[in-house]
Design an enzyme around this catalytic site. Structure first.
Site, PDB file in Angstrom:
ATOM      1  N   HIS A   1      14.183 -70.763 -61.554  1.00  0.00           N
ATOM      2  CA  HIS A   1      13.840 -70.668 -62.969  1.00  0.00           C
ATOM      3  C   HIS A   1      13.340 -72.010 -63.509  1.00  0.00           C
ATOM      4  CE1 HIS A   1      15.946 -66.768 -62.874  1.00  0.00           C
ATOM      5  NE2 HIS A   1      16.760 -67.401 -62.051  1.00  0.00           N
TER       6      HIS A   1
ATOM      7  N   ARG B   1       9.180 -72.832 -60.361  1.00  0.00           N
ATOM      8  CA  ARG B   1       9.537 -71.748 -61.273  1.00  0.00           C
ATOM      9  C   ARG B   1       8.815 -70.471 -60.837  1.00  0.00           C
ATOM     10  NH1 ARG B   1       8.124 -70.761 -67.721  1.00  0.00           N
ATOM     11  NH2 ARG B   1       9.626 -69.055 -68.013  1.00  0.00           N
ATOM     12  N   HIS B   2       9.385 -69.331 -61.192  1.00  0.00           N
ATOM     13  CA  HIS B   2       8.789 -68.032 -60.863  1.00  0.00           C
ATOM     14  C   HIS B   2       7.471 -67.801 -61.608  1.00  0.00           C
ATOM     15  CE1 HIS B   2       9.990 -66.570 -64.818  1.00  0.00           C
ATOM     16  NE2 HIS B   2      11.200 -67.081 -64.588  1.00  0.00           N
TER      17      HIS B   2
END
Length: 648
Positions: free
Chosen positions: A575, A389-390
């Site tokens: 995401h 995930r970012h």
């Protein structure tokens, strides 16, 4: 008038499906004198009653605190009554046995449906009671227990029953009939004296140990259940609980960290408070935010989802009476809002305090270091997929209106906090495009570099990097490569097909992303020659869940096929939803339903990292331990020295 309101809303109540929940701490309700005090203080009777009922009739101070904290609650004068239920709850050594079973079964087999509630026997179904009648209802319970106490023989005989889908302890038939008669007597008396309608439980009385579990877990759960010593000493308590009917079908969250609102539509968070969140109310919340209502204040608004953790609805239930039904002594605890992580009130509070206070873990013993060895030759020969995930988002930290606050009338970026980047890439469409395509914070960049450095230290080689077109994902991938010392050597392939579920995008159009050529101009190591598997023009607004899952699976499969025989390790930076959507079906598993999918996604933090490994050349993959340690982090709320220190 009050009866008229009750009748008019009967259809509403009929549509609310009660759910069995965990059981909280115990107590009794007596608020006649407390009500007189509140009335003498000038509070309207309806509000005073609501405050006493909502706090379990604890005392005048608790009711006053509730009233003052709910002064802006839009439902403060709402005539909706609360819902009540009568349970029989074990205590003493048997409760400790059941507590041990709960913990061991969860560790061995994961959570099943039974873990949502405390051990209990249901004596009646949920019913409603007007606030003015609650004291009478509590008196009826006390009188009924006193009447029947000599008729219920100790110990309560229980028998273990197991099937392929259910494990429980059933009450021996003769004693069960006595308990059913006790419940029927309580229902009859309550109808006459508290003006309520109660349906006693007519099915077999039992304590549920496990259900809705995987078939492969049956043998382990059955063995653990057989280890429960049913001859252990036990008292049984008849406990009357209530819950707020408005939130019966909401998800319950607990606040881990305080949060000061940055915008008018945001909710202030106090540590330890509970938030009620309904999935149908989330249309106004962007990624990283949820819309909910505070138990402590009754106010609603947006809040950052990484400031809360999932709780059980019964953590917010209130206790209105607790009485031993056997001829043995039982300590009576105070009433109030239910709370707890395990089964004992004091243990629960101390455990909760230790979880919330990091300093509670210091000074015990040096932390054990997990040694990560360089990968073996056999591991290096297998194809691996990492999904990450970012990093921390600007709009989550500084509010969704941060763009208006950080750009002047000429569109020039103004940094006002050390956690804001010193500069931002220019955008052809202007700075308003940042509203839907935000960057990461300075700390987000640091998080990403830490992950890259950990990969480097574990001797992990990344051959290909793919990422979502969102700026936060591109920046995260860039900083991971910096930590790996691969920036400038390995290029990021921007793949629109890795974008999150478009249903979560607010408004009627998708974000306008920075083109790869402009990202490269902004010194981000992007491959400008890459041709996406899923072009931007194929993405649609508000796609169905099935479409999103299918898209993610298709793109992941094509990426792996593209890289096969050219390199062993692929990194996808996208995401929170990508960790599930990009890995589940390549393992040969069917997708979860959308509700369970959302619950998984909500638990994935920034830089959440997972690893998959191909099993030979079969095309089947499995999840494996990542080559790096997890990255845990917490929020740090805003500090203004003028407001804090320059006080009169």
């Amino acid at each position: 008038m009050e009866q008229g309101v009750m009748a008019a809303k009967e259809d509403l109540y009929a549509k609310v499906t009660p759910r069995r929940q965990r059981q909280p701490r115990l107590g009794t309700v007596k608020h006649g004198s407390a009500l007189d005090v509140l009335l003498s203080m000038g509070f309207p009777k309806t509000r005073a009653l609501k405050a006493l009922v909502s706090t379990g009739g604890k005392n005048v101070q608790a009711a006053c605190d509730w009233l003052f904290s709910h002064v802006d609650d839009p439902f403060l004068d709402d005539p909706l009554p609360r819902e009540y239920v009568l349970y029989l709850r074990p205590s003493g050594p048997l409760l400790q046995q059941l507590s041990s079973f709960w913990q061991q079964s969860r560790l061995s087999c994961g959570k099943n449906k039974a873990h949502n509630i405390f051990p209990h026997i249901t004596l009646c179904q949920f019913f409603m009671c007007a606030d003015a009648k609650v004291e009478a209802l509590s008196d009826v319970l006390q009188a009924t227990v006193a009447k029947w106490k000599t008729h219920i023989p100790p110990p309560l005989p229980l028998e273990l029953y197991t099937s392929s889908t259910f494990i429980g302890l059933f009450v021996e038939e003769q004693v069960a009939e006595v308990l059913k008669s006790f419940a029927a007597d309580f229902a009859s008396e309550a109808t006459a004296k508290a003006d309520v309608h109660i349906e006693p439980h007519k099915k077999q009385l039992h304590v549920t140990l496990a259900y809705h579990f995987q078939a492969s877990h049956l043998q382990v759960l059955e063995k653990l259940a057989k280890s429960v010593d049913l001859s252990s000493g036990c008292d049984w308590l008849a406990v009357l609980f209530s819950r707020d009917i408005r939130f019966a079908n909401h998800e319950t969250l607990q606040v881990m960290y305080p949060y000061v609102p940055q915008n008018d539509d945001e909710l202030e968070l106090m540590q330890g408070d509970f938030i009620f969140m309904s999935p149908v109310e989330q249309s106004s919340a962007s990624e990283g935010w949820v819309y909910g209502t505070s138990l402590g204040t009754g106010l609603s608004g947006l809040l950052p989802e990484n400031y809360v953790t999932r709780a059980d609805e019964s953590d917010t239930w209130v206790v209105h009476g607790s009485h031993s039904v056997l001829n043995c002594a039982s300590p009576s605890n105070s009433g109030g809002v239910a709370s707890g992580l395990l089964f004992d009130g004091k243990l629960n509070d101390s455990l909760l305090d230790s979880l919330m206070d990091p300093s509670a873990h210091t000074g015990l013993c040096p932390p054990m270091q997990v040694l990560r060895q360089p990968p073996s030759q056999s591991s290096l020969s297998k194809m691996r997929l990492f999904v990450c995930r970012h990093g921390e988002r600007m709009d989550v930290v500084f509010g969704k209106h941060w763009v208006s606050q950080c750009f002047d009338s000429k569109g020039r970026y103004i940094r006002s906090n050390l956690n804001m980047p010193s500069s931002l890439p220019s955008r052809g469409g202007g700075h308003r495009d940042y509203d839907k395509d935000c960057p990461i914070t300075v700390f987000g960049s640091t998080q990403a570099r830490l992950v890259g450095e950990a990969l480097l230290e574990s001797h992990t080689t990344i051959d290909f990097v793919y990422c979502s077109p969102s700026l936060r994902c591109v920046q995260t991938a860039h900083n991971i490569l910096q930590g790996l010392q691969l920036d400038g050597k390995t290029k990021i392939r921007v793949e629109p097909g890795l974008f999150e579920w478009t249903k979560w995008v607010s408004g009627t159009c998708l974000p306008i992303w920075i083109p790869p050529a402009e990202l490269a101009t902004a010194n981000l190591c992007v491959d400008t020659t890459y041709r996406p598997h899923f072009p931007v023009n194929k993405l649609t607004v508000s796609e169905s869940y099935d479409t999103y899952i299918s898209r993610s699976f298709q793109v992941t499969r094509e990426i792996l096929a593209e890289c096969k025989n050219l390199g062993n390790t692929v990194l996808i930076v996208a995401h929170a939803s990508s960790l599930e959507a990009c890995t589940r079906q390549i393992q040969g598993l069917t997708p979860q339903n959308s509700k369970d999918f959302v619950q998984v996604v909500r638990k994935i933090p920034y830089l959440g990292f997972c690893a998959c490994e191909e099993m030979g050349d079969s095309g089947v993959w499995q999840l494996v331990d990542p080559p790096i340690l997890p990255l845990t982090h917490g929020p740090n709320h805003s500090f203004n020295w003028r407001e804090m220190l320059m006080q009169d």
